[in-house]
Design a protein around this motif. Structure first.
Motif, PDB file in Angstrom:
ATOM      1  N   ASN A  92       0.834  -1.196   0.000  1.00  0.00           N
ATOM      2  CA  ASN A  92       0.000   0.000   0.000  1.00  0.00           C
ATOM      3  C   ASN A  92       0.872   1.250   0.000  1.00  0.00           C
ATOM      4  O   ASN A  92       1.815   1.368   0.786  1.00  0.00           O
ATOM      5  CB  ASN A  92      -0.897  -0.013   1.248  1.00  0.00           C
ATOM      6  CG  ASN A  92      -1.982   1.035   1.197  1.00  0.00           C
ATOM      7  OD1 ASN A  92      -1.714   2.224   1.255  1.00  0.00           O
ATOM      8  ND2 ASN A  92      -3.218   0.593   1.100  1.00  0.00           N
ATOM      9  N   PHE A  93       0.569   2.170  -0.914  1.00  0.00           N
ATOM     10  CA  PHE A  93       1.338   3.415  -0.974  1.00  0.00           C
ATOM     11  C   PHE A  93       0.486   4.537  -1.540  1.00  0.00           C
ATOM     12  O   PHE A  93      -0.528   4.323  -2.202  1.00  0.00           O
ATOM     13  CB  PHE A  93       2.610   3.233  -1.807  1.00  0.00           C
ATOM     14  CG  PHE A  93       2.385   2.623  -3.171  1.00  0.00           C
ATOM     15  CD1 PHE A  93       2.017   3.403  -4.266  1.00  0.00           C
ATOM     16  CD2 PHE A  93       2.549   1.254  -3.363  1.00  0.00           C
ATOM     17  CE1 PHE A  93       1.826   2.835  -5.511  1.00  0.00           C
ATOM     18  CE2 PHE A  93       2.347   0.675  -4.614  1.00  0.00           C
ATOM     19  CZ  PHE A  93       1.983   1.475  -5.692  1.00  0.00           C
ATOM     20  N   MET A  94       0.923   5.762  -1.315  1.00  0.00           N
ATOM     21  CA  MET A  94       0.247   6.940  -1.863  1.00  0.00           C
ATOM     22  C   MET A  94       1.058   7.418  -3.076  1.00  0.00           C
ATOM     23  O   MET A  94       1.610   6.607  -3.795  1.00  0.00           O
ATOM     24  CB  MET A  94       0.119   8.019  -0.782  1.00  0.00           C
ATOM     25  CG  MET A  94      -0.643   7.553   0.445  1.00  0.00           C
ATOM     26  SD  MET A  94      -2.355   7.085   0.102  1.00  0.00           S
ATOM     27  CE  MET A  94      -3.122   8.696   0.083  1.00  0.00           C
ATOM     28  N   GLY A  95       1.113   8.715  -3.312  1.00  0.00           N
ATOM     29  CA  GLY A  95       1.840   9.241  -4.463  1.00  0.00           C
ATOM     30  C   GLY A  95       0.926   9.622  -5.604  1.00  0.00           C
ATOM     31  O   GLY A  95      -0.296   9.700  -5.459  1.00  0.00           O
ATOM     32  N   ASP A  96       1.518   9.860  -6.786  1.00  0.00           N
ATOM     33  CA  ASP A  96       0.733  10.272  -7.954  1.00  0.00           C
ATOM     34  C   ASP A  96      -0.244   9.196  -8.391  1.00  0.00           C
ATOM     35  O   ASP A  96      -1.330   9.491  -8.898  1.00  0.00           O
ATOM     36  CB  ASP A  96       1.666  10.613  -9.120  1.00  0.00           C
ATOM     37  CG  ASP A  96       2.464  11.888  -8.857  1.00  0.00           C
ATOM     38  OD1 ASP A  96       1.952  12.763  -8.131  1.00  0.00           O
ATOM     39  OD2 ASP A  96       3.588  12.000  -9.367  1.00  0.00           O
ATOM     40  N   GLU A  97       0.135   7.943  -8.239  1.00  0.00           N
ATOM     41  CA  GLU A  97      -0.744   6.824  -8.568  1.00  0.00           C
ATOM     42  C   GLU A  97      -0.855   5.921  -7.351  1.00  0.00           C
ATOM     43  O   GLU A  97      -0.155   4.918  -7.232  1.00  0.00           O
ATOM     44  CB  GLU A  97      -0.200   6.044  -9.770  1.00  0.00           C
ATOM     45  CG  GLU A  97      -0.179   6.868 -11.053  1.00  0.00           C
ATOM     46  CD  GLU A  97       0.242   6.062 -12.255  1.00  0.00           C
ATOM     47  OE1 GLU A  97       0.401   4.832 -12.115  1.00  0.00           O
ATOM     48  OE2 GLU A  97       0.419   6.660 -13.330  1.00  0.00           O
ATOM     49  N   PRO A  98      -1.738   6.265  -6.400  1.00  0.00           N
ATOM     50  CA  PRO A  98      -1.847   5.484  -5.159  1.00  0.00           C
ATOM     51  C   PRO A  98      -2.230   4.037  -5.443  1.00  0.00           C
ATOM     52  O   PRO A  98      -2.888   3.735  -6.437  1.00  0.00           O
ATOM     53  CB  PRO A  98      -2.960   6.207  -4.382  1.00  0.00           C
ATOM     54  CG  PRO A  98      -3.117   7.527  -5.046  1.00  0.00           C
ATOM     55  CD  PRO A  98      -2.714   7.346  -6.471  1.00  0.00           C
ATOM     56  N   GLY A  99      -1.813   3.157  -4.567  1.00  0.00           N
ATOM     57  CA  GLY A  99      -2.121   1.744  -4.770  1.00  0.00           C
ATOM     58  C   GLY A  99      -2.347   1.000  -3.479  1.00  0.00           C
ATOM     59  O   GLY A  99      -1.712   1.272  -2.454  1.00  0.00           O
ATOM     60  N   ASN A 100      -3.286   0.048  -3.537  1.00  0.00           N
ATOM     61  CA  ASN A 100      -3.467  -0.944  -2.476  1.00  0.00           C
ATOM     62  C   ASN A 100      -3.413  -2.293  -3.178  1.00  0.00           C
ATOM     63  O   ASN A 100      -4.426  -2.944  -3.394  1.00  0.00           O
ATOM     64  CB  ASN A 100      -4.788  -0.740  -1.743  1.00  0.00           C
ATOM     65  CG  ASN A 100      -4.985  -1.713  -0.595  1.00  0.00           C
ATOM     66  OD1 ASN A 100      -4.021  -2.132   0.039  1.00  0.00           O
ATOM     67  ND2 ASN A 100      -6.220  -2.100  -0.336  1.00  0.00           N
ATOM     68  N   TRP A 101      -2.213  -2.679  -3.582  1.00  0.00           N
ATOM     69  CA  TRP A 101      -2.014  -3.808  -4.490  1.00  0.00           C
ATOM     70  C   TRP A 101      -2.007  -5.141  -3.753  1.00  0.00           C
ATOM     71  O   TRP A 101      -1.434  -5.258  -2.661  1.00  0.00           O
ATOM     72  CB  TRP A 101      -0.703  -3.666  -5.245  1.00  0.00           C
ATOM     73  CG  TRP A 101      -0.772  -2.654  -6.344  1.00  0.00           C
ATOM     74  CD1 TRP A 101      -0.418  -1.336  -6.285  1.00  0.00           C
ATOM     75  CD2 TRP A 101      -1.223  -2.892  -7.693  1.00  0.00           C
ATOM     76  NE1 TRP A 101      -0.639  -0.731  -7.507  1.00  0.00           N
ATOM     77  CE2 TRP A 101      -1.126  -1.659  -8.381  1.00  0.00           C
ATOM     78  CE3 TRP A 101      -1.698  -4.013  -8.363  1.00  0.00           C
ATOM     79  CZ2 TRP A 101      -1.487  -1.533  -9.725  1.00  0.00           C
ATOM     80  CZ3 TRP A 101      -2.056  -3.884  -9.696  1.00  0.00           C
ATOM     81  CH2 TRP A 101      -1.956  -2.655 -10.360  1.00  0.00           C
ATOM     82  N   PHE A 102      -2.639  -6.136  -4.397  1.00  0.00           N
ATOM     83  CA  PHE A 102      -2.555  -7.524  -3.967  1.00  0.00           C
ATOM     84  C   PHE A 102      -1.827  -8.271  -5.078  1.00  0.00           C
ATOM     85  O   PHE A 102      -2.311  -8.342  -6.215  1.00  0.00           O
ATOM     86  CB  PHE A 102      -3.940  -8.110  -3.720  1.00  0.00           C
ATOM     87  CG  PHE A 102      -4.634  -7.480  -2.546  1.00  0.00           C
ATOM     88  CD1 PHE A 102      -4.484  -7.998  -1.270  1.00  0.00           C
ATOM     89  CD2 PHE A 102      -5.419  -6.342  -2.718  1.00  0.00           C
ATOM     90  CE1 PHE A 102      -5.112  -7.400  -0.187  1.00  0.00           C
ATOM     91  CE2 PHE A 102      -6.048  -5.737  -1.645  1.00  0.00           C
ATOM     92  CZ  PHE A 102      -5.894  -6.269  -0.369  1.00  0.00           C
ATOM     93  N   VAL A 103      -0.643  -8.772  -4.753  1.00  0.00           N
ATOM     94  CA  VAL A 103       0.218  -9.427  -5.736  1.00  0.00           C
ATOM     95  C   VAL A 103       0.410 -10.876  -5.318  1.00  0.00           C
ATOM     96  O   VAL A 103       0.734 -11.159  -4.154  1.00  0.00           O
ATOM     97  CB  VAL A 103       1.592  -8.722  -5.833  1.00  0.00           C
ATOM     98  CG1 VAL A 103       2.432  -9.347  -6.935  1.00  0.00           C
ATOM     99  CG2 VAL A 103       1.415  -7.228  -6.081  1.00  0.00           C
ATOM    100  N   PHE A 104       0.216 -11.799  -6.269  1.00  0.00           N
ATOM    101  CA  PHE A 104       0.360 -13.230  -5.997  1.00  0.00           C
ATOM    102  C   PHE A 104       1.617 -13.735  -6.695  1.00  0.00           C
ATOM    103  O   PHE A 104       1.703 -13.729  -7.929  1.00  0.00           O
ATOM    104  CB  PHE A 104      -0.878 -13.984  -6.470  1.00  0.00           C
ATOM    105  CG  PHE A 104      -2.121 -13.599  -5.717  1.00  0.00           C
ATOM    106  CD1 PHE A 104      -2.514 -14.309  -4.594  1.00  0.00           C
ATOM    107  CD2 PHE A 104      -2.884 -12.509  -6.117  1.00  0.00           C
ATOM    108  CE1 PHE A 104      -3.654 -13.941  -3.879  1.00  0.00           C
ATOM    109  CE2 PHE A 104      -4.030 -12.136  -5.415  1.00  0.00           C
ATOM    110  CZ  PHE A 104      -4.403 -12.852  -4.291  1.00  0.00           C
ATOM    111  N   VAL A 105       2.603 -14.115  -5.887  1.00  0.00           N
ATOM    112  CA  VAL A 105       3.907 -14.534  -6.399  1.00  0.00           C
ATOM    113  C   VAL A 105       4.052 -16.037  -6.200  1.00  0.00           C
ATOM    114  O   VAL A 105       3.906 -16.537  -5.071  1.00  0.00           O
ATOM    115  CB  VAL A 105       5.056 -13.798  -5.666  1.00  0.00           C
ATOM    116  CG1 VAL A 105       6.413 -14.234  -6.211  1.00  0.00           C
ATOM    117  CG2 VAL A 105       4.881 -12.281  -5.794  1.00  0.00           C
ATOM    118  N   ASP A 106       4.327 -16.765  -7.277  1.00  0.00           N
ATOM    119  CA  ASP A 106       4.503 -18.214  -7.197  1.00  0.00           C
ATOM    120  C   ASP A 106       5.584 -18.545  -6.188  1.00  0.00           C
ATOM    121  O   ASP A 106       6.712 -18.024  -6.262  1.00  0.00           O
ATOM    122  CB  ASP A 106       4.862 -18.776  -8.572  1.00  0.00           C
ATOM    123  CG  ASP A 106       4.757 -20.295  -8.611  1.00  0.00           C
ATOM    124  OD1 ASP A 106       5.576 -20.949  -7.930  1.00  0.00           O
ATOM    125  OD2 ASP A 106       3.887 -20.817  -9.343  1.00  0.00           O
ATOM    126  N   ALA A 107       5.251 -19.408  -5.211  1.00  0.00           N
ATOM    127  CA  ALA A 107       6.157 -19.693  -4.098  1.00  0.00           C
ATOM    128  C   ALA A 107       7.309 -20.597  -4.495  1.00  0.00           C
ATOM    129  O   ALA A 107       8.176 -20.889  -3.661  1.00  0.00           O
ATOM    130  CB  ALA A 107       5.384 -20.308  -2.940  1.00  0.00           C
TER     131      ALA A 107
END
Length: 556
Positions: free
Chosen positions: A198-213
């Motif tokens: 989660n971050f703010m800035g010019d393009e704020p995001g609350n990203w959910f990223v799924f990374v192969d384990a």
């Protein structure tokens, strides 16, 4: 010819339409309109997220509504539920007791102790400890194929990959979280790390990223942005964006060089950490943000107006959920309610970022300050309630339900009409006929202003499943804002029959007791019908109204 206004900025899970990236009662869809990517995954998706809804005619009685008794019921009734080996494949997520005396035991489906993303089952005991119903969604592919839950990749490595994939800045809103899950995606059950950044800035995001384990590849990602000294609280006043006189709860603060100041910090509510309003100072760098402070207890300047409305409206929404539903803040546990105003320059949006509300000032052409709308504040804060309850995935039909529930409670808190966003439109937009963002009473009366979205439907907001917009996920996260108007209209029709207060009671119960992350429109109908039965009784006028409302919009 007058200029036609188009919403220039739209964010996932923000208020606005976004362009960033019992018996079976399924909604009847026209499969011929589905884009090819959806067709390719249809069979897979059905097996990976199978709806479960069992309503007992002759309830089985237990000594208590405990997880172990819930499992015992499921073991005896595998044929009804389709849930195999529940003692092995389910783990307790939550136990909830409500004002009707019912107990609701919520489970995550799991394999080798690893949760299956989005797969939840809820067993509902009545006040006599009888199992009345079971609902949720289960992944049948797990039982058929089995999954190796071994992870060779470290969680730290997965986090680095996730941060890179979303181009996260160095400064994050809060510490990222990483959880090992089984993630069903594109014909395979992946063992993956679910990373929330989660971050703010010019393009704020609350990203959910799924990374192969095991491979370290990014399987999938989506933006879930749902577009001092001791302080003593006292009364203050302010002037809102539209010139309304506002009574406020504020606090004294002492600053080393300038003495006593007055902050938009409300600590007047028992067991609440506070209602706090911050100044983003017309940029997107959160390092510059400070608590909104004035020289006196009267906040009357033009610059103050956005903050005054954000602070005032936050308290109104808090009071609604507390007084109507006994809910103490967004998480139900008294978390601080934070708002940030003056975000960016001419920023045409408002959003819930997973931790607080953020409001732009608008460009003065399409929008004025977005904190002016009580329904806007209620919409964004309801996203916070949703994230702490059903946690509806912000994609496709679950995402449209997420948006719809936010709109419904927006209209219940701001109860003067059934329109969304009418108080934030700029004079020029109104002159051009753009007087609100969405209409729950007459969805077709509002144009879908973004051409990319309009290409997938009639060009107006749909009021019936016959008008459903079949969008790929890279357009409005699969139509979360546009298709929400179908279930919005159902809520409006129900409300017309039973009134707003009963509508709110039924919808809140459905959201907090029955819905799960991957619930779709038909699941919502079941949940809302059952909630009406719970509160008002089987065969009641309220249950009849719910059936009628969903029938009218084609969710059968």
């Amino acid at each position: 010819m007058k200029k036609k206004f188009i919403i220039p900025v739209a964010l996932s899970s923000a208020l606005l339409v976004g362009s960033i990236p019992m018996n079976s009662v399924f909604a009847k869809l026209d499969d011929s309109k589905v884009v090819s990517s959806v067709q390719a995954s249809k069979k897979w998706n059905e097996k990976a997220s199978v709806p479960v809804f069992v309503k007992e005619r002759f309830a089985e009685k237990f000594s208590s509504g405990t997880p172990s008794n819930a499992v015992n019921y499921l073991k005896k009734n595998e044929g009804k539920t389709g849930i195999k080996n529940p003692e092995k494949n389910l783990k307790v997520k939550d136990i909830q007791k409500d004002e009707l005396g019912m107990t609701h035991v919520r489970f995550n489906q799991s394999i080798n102790g690893v949760s299956v993303e989005g797969a939840e089952i809820i067993v509902h005991f009545n006040k006599n400890n009888e199992v009345e119903s079971v609902n949720g969604r289960i992944n049948q592919m797990i039982a058929e194929d089995g999954v190796d839950t071994t992870a060779t990749l470290s969680s730290d490595t997965a986090l680095k990959t996730a941060l890179s994939s979303v181009k996260a800045p160095e400064e994050l809103t809060y510490e990222p979280t990483t959880e090992l899950v089984v993630y069903p995606f594109e014909e395979e059950n992946h063992t993956a790390y679910k990373v929330n950044v989660n971050f703010m800035g010019d393009e704020p995001g609350n990203w959910f990223v799924f990374v192969d384990a095991n491979t370290g590849n990014v399987i999938d990602k989506y933006n879930g942005l749902m577009h001092a000294d001791e302080m003593k609280t006292q009364k203050g006043v302010g002037k809102g964006v539209h010139g309304d006189h506002r009574e406020l709860h504020i606090s004294h603060v002492k600053e080393p060089k300038s003495g006593t100041k007055f902050a938009l910090a409300d600590y007047a509510h028992e067991n609440l950490e506070g209602i706090l309003t911050y100044d983003a100072k017309n940029d997107t760098d959160t390092r510059n943000d400070t608590l909104y402070v004035g020289d006196s207890a009267a906040f009357l300047s033009d610059y103050d107006r956005a903050a005054v409305d954000a602070h005032y409206n936050s308290e109104k929404v808090y009071d609604y959920f507390l007084n109507e539903h006994g809910r103490n803040s967004l998480d139900g546990k008294g978390m601080a309610i934070k708002s940030y105003v003056h975000y960016g320059s001419d920023y045409n949006n408002a959003f819930w970022n997973g931790a607080w509300m953020t409001y732009g000032d608008g460009d003065g052409k399409f929008f004025i300050s977005l904190s002016a709308g009580l329904d806007v504040a209620a919409h964004e804060m309801t996203h916070g309630v949703i994230s702490h309850t059903a946690n509806l995935v912000y994609r496709d039909q679950p995402g449209a339900l997420n948006e719809s529930f936010a709109d419904v409670f927006g209209a219940l808190v701001d109860d003067k009409d059934w329109e969304i966003g009418e108080d934030i439109m700029a004079p020029a937009a109104k002159a051009d006929g753009v007087t609100r963002l969405r209409s729950m009473s007459d969805p077709n009366s509002v144009i879908v202003s973004n051409a990319q979205r309009a290409a997938y439907g009639s060009g107006v907001y749909p009021a019936h499943m016959d008008e459903f917009y079949y969008m790929p996920r890279n357009v409005d996260n699969g139509g979360v804002h546009v298709n929400s108007s179908i279930t919005n209209h159902a809520a409006y029709l129900i409300g017309q029959e039973i009134g707003r207060q009963k509508l709110g009671q039924i919808y809140y119960r459905a959201l907090t007791v029955y819905l799960t992350p991957n619930s779709d429109f038909s699941d919502a109908r079941k949940a809302i019908v059952q909630s009406a039965i719970d509160i008002y009784g089987e065969g009641s006028a309220e249950e009849v109204a719910v059936h009628s409302g969903f029938d009218a919009v084609g969710i059968y």
